[in-house]
Design a protein around this motif. Sequence first.
Motif, short mmCIF file in Angstrom:
data_model
loop_
_atom_site.label_atom_id
_atom_site.label_comp_id
_atom_site.label_asym_id
_atom_site.label_seq_id
_atom_site.Cartn_x
_atom_site.Cartn_y
_atom_site.Cartn_z
N PRO A 267 0.82 -1.22 0.00
CA PRO A 267 0.00 0.00 0.00
C PRO A 267 0.85 1.27 0.00
O PRO A 267 0.52 2.23 -0.68
CB PRO A 267 -0.83 -0.12 1.28
CG PRO A 267 -0.16 -1.15 2.10
CD PRO A 267 0.54 -2.07 1.16
N LEU A 320 -6.54 5.47 -5.30
CA LEU A 320 -6.61 4.96 -3.93
C LEU A 320 -7.81 5.48 -3.16
O LEU A 320 -7.76 5.65 -1.94
CB LEU A 320 -5.32 5.28 -3.16
CG LEU A 320 -4.04 4.74 -3.80
CD1 LEU A 320 -2.83 5.14 -2.98
CD2 LEU A 320 -4.12 3.23 -3.92
N VAL A 508 -4.37 1.61 3.51
CA VAL A 508 -3.85 2.82 2.88
C VAL A 508 -4.07 3.98 3.83
O VAL A 508 -5.15 4.16 4.35
CB VAL A 508 -4.55 3.09 1.55
CG1 VAL A 508 -4.05 4.37 0.92
CG2 VAL A 508 -4.34 1.93 0.60
#
Lengths: 517, 659
Positions: A267, A320, A508
């Motif tokens: 990530p 993301l 993340v």
Amino acid sequence: MITLLILIPAIAALIAAAGDNKAQLAKRVAVAASLVCTIISGAMYLGLNLDGGLQFLEKVPWMPQVGVSYFVALDGISLPFVVLTSLLTLVSVLASWDEEKKSFFALFLVMQSALTGVFASLDLILFFVFWEVVLIPMFFIIGVWGYENRRYAAVKFVIFSLTGSVLMLVGILALAFGISSSANIPLTFDYSILRDHVSLVSSLPGVGLMFWGIIVAFLIKLPAFPVHTWLPHAHTEAPTAGSIMLAGVMLKMGGYGILRFNLGLFPQQMQDYQVALSILATVGVIYGAYCAMAQKDLKRMVAYSSVNHMGYVLLGIVSLTPMGIHGAVYQMVAHGLITGLMFMMVGFLSHRTHTREIAKMTGMYAAMPMLGAIMWAAFLGGLGLPGMAGFIGEFTALSGAVQNPVTAPYAYISLLGIIITAGFILYAIQRVLLGRAPGSNDHAHDDHAPSSSVTIVKHEASHAFHDLSFLEIAAAAPLLVLAIVLGLYPNALSPWIDSSAQALLNTVKVVALGVSR
Amino acid sequence: MDFNHNLFALMPVLPLLGWLVLIVWGKNMKEPTPGILASSLVFLSFVLAVVGFVQVSPMKEPLLNTLRWDFLPMWVSDAKGVLVSKPLQFGFALDHLSSIMTLIITGIGFLIHVFAIGYMHGDKGFSRFFAYLNFFIAMMLILVLADSYPVLFIGWEGVGVASYLLIGFWYTDVKNSDAARKAFIVNRIGDAFLMLGMFLLFMTFHTLNIHEINSSFGSVVIPNVTTISTGIAFGSPPLELAALFLLLGAAGKSAQLPLSTWLPDAMAGPTPVSALIHAATMVTAGVYLVARSHGIFANAPGASSWVMWIGALTAVYGALSAIAQTDIKKILAYSTVSQLGYMFIAVGSGAYWVGIFHVATHAFFKALLFLSSGSVIHAVGGEQDVRQMGGLREKLPTTHIVSLIGTLAIAGIIPLAGFFSKDAILSSVFTSPFGGDFSGYAIWAIGLIVAFLTAGYMWRWYSLVFLGTYRGHAHPHESSSVMTVPLWILAALSVVGGFIGLPHFLGKNVNWLEGFLEEAAPNALGFHEIPLWGELILIALALAAAVGGILFSRWIIARDGVNSAGWIATRFGNASRKALFVDQTYDIAVSAPAKFISEQLELADTHGLDRGIGALANGTAEAGASLSVWQSGFVRAYAIAVLLGTAILVGYLALRSFA
């Protein structure tokens, strides 16, 4: 259950290969197997618990000495692709009913089995094995059943893929060794265990190289600029059914891989290389569209349009954001349906006209209204018409990218792709579908004859083109219906994606999103 | 399920059903069954529109249908900055603004459907034509009923597709399908901007629901208005930018500069299509979009003055281009471009009801004029050159009368519909709060000149077609009643249509339309007041411009005759016929470079990139071959892979153990 989905086509492939020489048995077995798998995977889809976790788990030690196990499971991101695999295999087999070689059908079944394995494997080595197995049937399908330059295309396809595979294998091994030594656990390739130690990944030496090693394989498959150049060749040379599988499912291995392994296991690196990946995505969107516009071969045009469409996928992933990832997965499913349909129609068309050159075809809508209408719908879906699945994918992928300040500029630039796409899609529709039907003389309102000097496909009488057969319509119908249903009622897919996208994004770091009130 | 709340949502469903039925079974139906089926479904939608109108009239809030579902998955950050899922719903809303639009769309749509039964008689694609028309009506209704931008976008693109199909209806003709493609691509440019606008709105408001965005003004977001030295005020940057992008989207659909070139070419489609799509309804979608987004535009003074200026320039451009055209429909097409410019002036000035007012009156008289020219074309055997017409007054008495009404209405002769709406536009821009003093007066003056030009070219159109003696070779005959009855109805509307928006000084509450739209599309704040005598002078000037235009046109035609190529100097006439060379400029500045880029990139792809990577691969393969004892290409490649992989892995592990 998953093992069943992998085994049924594999066993069916054996039966098909042992069948009669006219492939009468083979194609029936192929239809039956893929139909059964479609139903089973469809039922699993409906039965999936939307809590985001891995389900239908099966885990058996395989090579315990080196920590390799047979570990398969599915979640909301992988299951849609498993369904898509079975469905597109079914459709591909139906679309190539005239084929008389039993090995053709056996290879499709092998491919189905391996593709299911790719999407279901959660052991990195098992994943790699399935990933490699997928190559083999596709190599033969292109190399044996393709057009004039099939050998070149097939070898090119394999070399590109293998280059990626090598790098991926190195990356996988390095990651597994790295984690096992720094976490002080026995060597393992188990995705769940590796993901539990994901916080250690960033501190491993050479982690950037691992990340790129793994992602390059996926970028080649996606395909992303500049490693897309195998795709036009492979598509141009592949038989219709091969193109359907290639565009419909195999490209998705790339997008899926990036989500599952790069985002899942790296990530931090996804964020580190966000800009580089966004640039690749944006270039792919615009470059793919421009290249598609310049094509004279209809099939190559559709192939390049995939480069364009997959650019949105990559952009959605690297944003993301939940919206971006949702859009990426949605776009992949939509692309599988719509581009699969586009290739199918182009295949049916060139089968009848014996050419794929855009300039040599005209008036096909008048000559074959059914084929023309479905092709029309598929192409409009390809330009992202709202009301069809592609729009939801593109729109949410781009909105997601806009939400992240880092990727936002690239999303804005990518909108240029939408205009160019309209350009080449409409050009193709106009040249191929519109115009006077070849051989017909009745055109009430036509005072201005087309001034084009190109020789139009000649044929003896106006009945030379037969419209779609029942079987061909049956092959096209599920794709078209699903593309429209998913275009208007995204809840048939969105909750599945979201359940797992959330889980993936948990690792993340929260990025500053949007302009807050 | 709440019946009352969902009834109006049936409006787009009915013609959509018609489309499905006609697409699937249309081929087996005999003429005129498809036409009757399609027309009656649109009529039913019209009935629903009337019912909806009655329902919604007393309401202050929009009527929302309850049958809705999640359409676009979206995440917005909540107060703590955490992303939460907030899907956008697929839903419709009926308010006063959309109610007016549905009445126009279904009402005029129905008349044009009926007209087309006669006009398309004997065409091979009869049922296909009605399938497309029904599809168009459905999409247009989705566009105006949508309660969020993405759903609006479905209709927005849907009408684009319908227009594409109908412009290229006689698709065996390359010229027609070229026009269709051009229309779609130019629209698509606008659409890309509209999407951009949507993204910005989403970032700013965290929703794309139109009513939520509009109602957030005044309560939550107070735009930070700054005045720069030129006297033009600006709202907050994201808002201005979003408004500007919406404007560009609207400009594509409504054929405003610089995205105007597709509309005149779109006249390649059958005449009822020109009347319905390219005059009365679809092209006004841009005006509707601005009025619908009134909250945004009212708080974006900078973008609003852009709207006005684009409208003003387009109005002049259209009028100048219309002057010297020789095609009976092209004159009307450029006239439409010009009138759409008027509507943009109106909505840009902040008087949203005025824009909708002109949408309505223009729909009446321009549909009438297009259908009349359809009737003329029908009568003279497909001829479209006005120089080959003339003297049709006696031969087509009905068409003549209604055309005269239409001409006077668009010219702005009191008390026909165009007079009131044009006057409302001129006085609203004169008093507009946007653009500073200079813009308001300058655009008002431009509007006045355009009024003069409009009367001029329309009188030319009328004279060349109906007055004098017949110059063609056909045997003109009046159309059947299925075509003339719709003409009469539209003519009646063109006469009385202006009374829904009478000027204020005639008394309180005489302006029904402004009052009706008070909630759904309220005026922007800050209009100047002008005294009664000022208003009377404005009206007198507008009327003088109209009458002057007609007289001037009469004089020129009397002097130069039919073959006067344009009335003014030859050079200008040429520029006008070529529509001020905008098309040619585009070819040089946009189309050619796009083609060039795509060809170069394709060359680069096949010869540069592909060769480069190919050479790399070949190099590797050759290196591998020399190392390998395997002969088959496939196995060889595999072997290299394994070798390479092992080598790299061993190298890595070796390095790691030293590290």
